[in-house]
Design a protein around this motif. Sequence first.
Motif, PDB file in Angstrom:
ATOM      1  N   ASP A 215       0.872  -1.180   0.000  1.00  0.00           N
ATOM      2  CA  ASP A 215       0.000   0.000   0.000  1.00  0.00           C
ATOM      3  C   ASP A 215       0.915   1.238   0.000  1.00  0.00           C
ATOM      4  O   ASP A 215       1.776   1.373   0.887  1.00  0.00           O
ATOM      5  N   ILE A 216       0.741   2.096  -0.985  1.00  0.00           N
ATOM      6  CA  ILE A 216       1.526   3.348  -1.051  1.00  0.00           C
ATOM      7  C   ILE A 216       0.667   4.453  -0.454  1.00  0.00           C
ATOM      8  O   ILE A 216      -0.437   4.725  -0.953  1.00  0.00           O
ATOM      9  N   ILE A 217       1.162   5.074   0.607  1.00  0.00           N
ATOM     10  CA  ILE A 217       0.359   6.061   1.350  1.00  0.00           C
ATOM     11  C   ILE A 217       1.035   7.428   1.294  1.00  0.00           C
ATOM     12  O   ILE A 217       2.240   7.553   1.534  1.00  0.00           O
ATOM     13  N   GLU A 218       0.242   8.434   0.987  1.00  0.00           N
ATOM     14  CA  GLU A 218       0.708   9.828   0.977  1.00  0.00           C
ATOM     15  C   GLU A 218      -0.065  10.591   2.044  1.00  0.00           C
ATOM     16  O   GLU A 218      -1.295  10.499   2.114  1.00  0.00           O
ATOM     17  N   TYR A 219       0.662  11.336   2.904  1.00  0.00           N
ATOM     18  CA  TYR A 219       0.025  12.104   3.965  1.00  0.00           C
ATOM     19  C   TYR A 219      -0.050  13.577   3.556  1.00  0.00           C
ATOM     20  O   TYR A 219       0.927  14.170   3.104  1.00  0.00           O
ATOM     21  N   LYS A 220      -1.211  14.178   3.733  1.00  0.00           N
ATOM     22  CA  LYS A 220      -1.425  15.582   3.420  1.00  0.00           C
ATOM     23  C   LYS A 220      -2.053  16.265   4.635  1.00  0.00           C
ATOM     24  O   LYS A 220      -3.035  15.767   5.195  1.00  0.00           O
ATOM     25  N   THR A 221      -1.476  17.397   5.031  1.00  0.00           N
ATOM     26  CA  THR A 221      -2.106  18.185   6.098  1.00  0.00           C
ATOM     27  C   THR A 221      -3.050  19.221   5.514  1.00  0.00           C
ATOM     28  O   THR A 221      -3.815  19.853   6.255  1.00  0.00           O
ATOM     29  N   GLY A 222      -2.981  19.425   4.185  1.00  0.00           N
ATOM     30  CA  GLY A 222      -3.898  20.336   3.520  1.00  0.00           C
ATOM     31  C   GLY A 222      -4.979  19.575   2.788  1.00  0.00           C
ATOM     32  O   GLY A 222      -5.384  18.485   3.193  1.00  0.00           O
ATOM     33  N   ALA A 223      -5.438  20.161   1.659  1.00  0.00           N
ATOM     34  CA  ALA A 223      -6.522  19.536   0.892  1.00  0.00           C
ATOM     35  C   ALA A 223      -5.995  18.305   0.147  1.00  0.00           C
ATOM     36  O   ALA A 223      -4.851  18.280  -0.319  1.00  0.00           O
TER      37      ALA A 223
ATOM     38  N   LYS B 236      -7.954  -0.103  -8.187  1.00  0.00           N
ATOM     39  CA  LYS B 236      -8.061  -0.687  -9.527  1.00  0.00           C
ATOM     40  C   LYS B 236      -7.326   0.175 -10.551  1.00  0.00           C
ATOM     41  O   LYS B 236      -7.301   1.393 -10.463  1.00  0.00           O
ATOM     42  N   GLY B 237      -6.744  -0.514 -11.546  1.00  0.00           N
ATOM     43  CA  GLY B 237      -6.136   0.148 -12.689  1.00  0.00           C
ATOM     44  C   GLY B 237      -4.887   0.926 -12.375  1.00  0.00           C
ATOM     45  O   GLY B 237      -4.498   1.811 -13.150  1.00  0.00           O
TER      46      GLY B 237
ATOM     47  N   ALA C 223       4.007  -6.116  -6.465  1.00  0.00           N
ATOM     48  CA  ALA C 223       2.551  -6.196  -6.401  1.00  0.00           C
ATOM     49  C   ALA C 223       2.006  -5.013  -5.603  1.00  0.00           C
ATOM     50  O   ALA C 223       2.406  -4.791  -4.460  1.00  0.00           O
ATOM     51  N   ILE C 224       1.102  -4.286  -6.224  1.00  0.00           N
ATOM     52  CA  ILE C 224       0.526  -3.093  -5.584  1.00  0.00           C
ATOM     53  C   ILE C 224      -0.926  -3.374  -5.235  1.00  0.00           C
ATOM     54  O   ILE C 224      -1.730  -3.752  -6.096  1.00  0.00           O
ATOM     55  N   ASN C 225      -1.254  -3.197  -3.970  1.00  0.00           N
ATOM     56  CA  ASN C 225      -2.633  -3.382  -3.535  1.00  0.00           C
ATOM     57  C   ASN C 225      -3.454  -2.104  -3.719  1.00  0.00           C
ATOM     58  O   ASN C 225      -4.561  -2.143  -4.240  1.00  0.00           O
ATOM     59  N   SER C 226      -2.868  -0.951  -3.286  1.00  0.00           N
ATOM     60  CA  SER C 226      -3.621   0.299  -3.370  1.00  0.00           C
ATOM     61  C   SER C 226      -2.674   1.486  -3.263  1.00  0.00           C
ATOM     62  O   SER C 226      -1.535   1.361  -2.802  1.00  0.00           O
TER      63      SER C 226
END
Length: 994
Positions: free
Chosen positions: A867-875, A932-933, A909-912
């Motif tokens: 799972d690749i996760i990006e954290y944003k404190t803004g929008a 997906k995709g 392999a990428i889940n999300s």
Amino acid sequence: MRNSFPKISAVALGTPFLDNLASGLLARHETFNLGNTVIILPAEEARRNLLKLLTIMAKPKALLLPRTYIVSESLPLKRPHREGDLDLILPCNLLPDTLPIPSVYRDLLLGRLIFQWQKGPDQTNSQSLHRCLKIAPTLGSFFDELQSFQTNYLSLDDSFTSDDALHWESINKFLKIIIKQWPLILSEQIWQDPILYDQLITKLLIQHWEKEPPKNNIIVAGFTGNLPHIANLLSFIASLPTGHVVIPSLDHKLGKKTWENLPEDHPQHALKKLLVDLKIENNLVPEWFSPFGYSNSSAPPKHPVNFITSVFSPREDEQATNTGRKTSSDLTMITAHNIYSEAQTISLIIKEFLTTNKGDVSLFAEDQNLVKQVALQLRRWNLDLCNYIAHSPDPAGAGSFLQLVGEMICSAVSPVSLLSTLKHPMCTGHTSLTLFKNLRNELELKCLRGIRPEPGFSGIIASLNNSADKNRELITWLQSLEKASLYFCRLVKSKKAPLKSLLAAHIDFSIWLSETGKYPATRLWKSYEGKRLNQHLLSLCSTLKNSFIIEGTEYSDIFKCLLHNIPNDTQDFDTTRIYAYDPKRTLFSSSPLHILAGMNETTWPSFSQNDEWLSPQMRRALSLPSKKKTKAFANLHICQASTASKIVLTRSKVANGVQTTPAYHFARIENAAKKEGMHEAVDKSRYWDHMGQNLEHKTLSIPQSRRPAPTPPISARPRTLSATQIERWMQDPYGIFVSTILKIRPLRSIDAKVNPSDYGRMVHQALERFLQTYPTNLPPNPYQKLLEFGQISFRKVRTQPEAYAFWWPRFERLARYFIDQENKSRKHITAAYAEVSGTTTIDLPSGPFTLTTRADRINIRVDRKVDIIEYKTGALPTTPKILNGSKPQLLLEALIILNNGFEEIDTRAINSIVSTQLSGALTAGNRRTIEKGISTKATELLSTIIELIESFDNENTPYYFVPHNDFAPQYNEFEHLARMKEWIALSQKQRTEE
């Protein structure tokens, strides 16, 4: 000898006083010994200019100058003890035992008394000591006025305050107490109020001359007899066999009826009272010397006095206004748009006059900001202005350096105050200049730009110690600064510190900062201003007692008051012909051009009766000078200013963004000019405004700007970009040109406020520490652990309490949301990686191109997918923008995963891909997940990036600034470099013309 001059004479209104006085002395100096003549004048400006005129007029002959002395008749007395003071005439054995108290020390004593009164039980609005010091001069002026007119305030009936506001009753009680105690306070320190000292000196001088009448001429000139002891001195000198009194600006043209019925606000009213004291009629006073002239010329110069005098001194006949019409060409009135335009106009008038005329220029103004603006404008022609008005210290001088050092220590070494001190020309940091400049620049870039470090030198040192690349030399130098300032800092932190000790420690540390092996300690006092300041501070240190205690944190504000109250003693410029005077000194100028500037109600001497210590009823009860008498002297000064060949009156419509009101004198002259049909002739506002605009157009040649489109060579174009830079490349190629090719980085503000991007960095730092510490299993109390890491990241923010109070509660909310999400997801993952770096290389015909990224977080799931996760404190970016590549961060990280670009990650392999918002708002967090995709969209993004690279591999492809306005960055730090507002305005104008 005794018949050389009349006993009492006058210089007529409309002729320059000092020129006339000097001409008379030179015309008859062969009949008496000018070198032994004593001349007593009312101001230092009069003394200085008279000696200058005598020297000029006597050329090419040698001349022994007369002995000149000063006794002031202006209130308040701010004059320092000078070599020309009247007490120097007395023999040493007759000098009084007491000395006049220095004005700065009197203000300190009075300020402390006001402060103690304000802190009394009946006072709810207590003020700080430095604010009381600002009020102290007004109390000193009140004492001067009482003592000048020998008024007994204690005789004032309390009933005069009963009908007024309650604060007058409180002030009345305070004044009655302090007036009783003040003489005792001064007697303990062998001081005397300056007015009482002058009264004593004149009394002793009269007694001395009664016993031993002077054999040489005694000439007293330029006095109006405003003060009783001055009037007594004039009367006595007039009675001496060798005594002579020269009255200034006497109007002989007033009719008998007018003279007998002069109103109290008439310019000649004070002179009429003086003639009564001297026991002589107006029509019996002869001219001081007639004919008047330069270089033996008998014709007096032409002056526009007839019109201006007729405005303030109306006569019985009607000839005044008729002659005024003939002199209107010598009177100019200008109303400028603002202070800058006014200063520019004044400088242009001065430049034109000096180019075509001989002689000096006198500028009369009370607004110091305007005088400074005029001085700056004159520098474009390398012209200097000699400022005789009380003024602030030279920005590059010792006074301003000492002020900056005091502010630095009292502000706990705040970044702005520290950098201001270190960048002052006087500062060398107690080391070699080259090393000092390098250390100062590195300190600014590494520590002072951005969020403020902890207070004091220790906080800055701690911040540098925590940085990745420590500079031991810089830290050692800062430690030496901390050691040198230790005693000064300790005193500043004290609640009760002796002012004398603070001042001594302040001077010692300032000298240390200005020392190097090449520049000794005396460098600080080398200039004329420095020598005068050193003498003043040494005198103050010797005068102060250790019992004068203040709160240390107030010291810098108190020092500003001390610096402001240093008596003005400006050094003459040998090369200048331009002088600035106080408007009350119009009599003592001999210039052919007088400019009366800043003639607005707030910046021109006012005769309003706004008194901090007396109500109008109390003033009338004490028989103190009324508003009309003050107005009469102001009118006389205007009439005296009209003796010049040319007169210019200026004002501005707007000051500091506020509409202004014309001063009384400007409005009255303007109305009189309109009434006589002269206004169009004297009002030159449009002409000089046009001249100022022409000057600006000639000075500033601004080329037309266009949208930037640089085309650097292929060799300079980047071959490696990060995911964030790829997004910028798509939106704003010019930003990549500036940051990557030119390698220009925007600097943070000094002592910057915490902004949302700072908050985002601190959140990322806290999460990175947490995930690196606990990559697999959560600790027993994960929320508290995350808060501990947050405290470390928010360490700098604690120096800004208001920012900490705003951002820290947000972090607490997002931390709770983050831990809740962790508790749910940790059972599905085997490891979590934070801030993981990855790269992938694209092989192209033009050469390899490398894409880099730094993923906020990658989770390895139990099923070996990621799972690749990006954290944003803004929008959060929208899902369509992520998938179409407008926001390429997550898809680029997926692309690098697919290409095995992360060393720590051994699966493709990428889940999300997940975009997580951690704002800490009322809704603390939010997630957007795409499952997906992902591989397909990552491959499509790669094709888009290849097209972008190939396009910019063409040398003719420019790096445009924001090619598409609909696809622009949310914040563009290079907008000012691109001068966007200029070329957008130009393109809009061109479209309008088409």
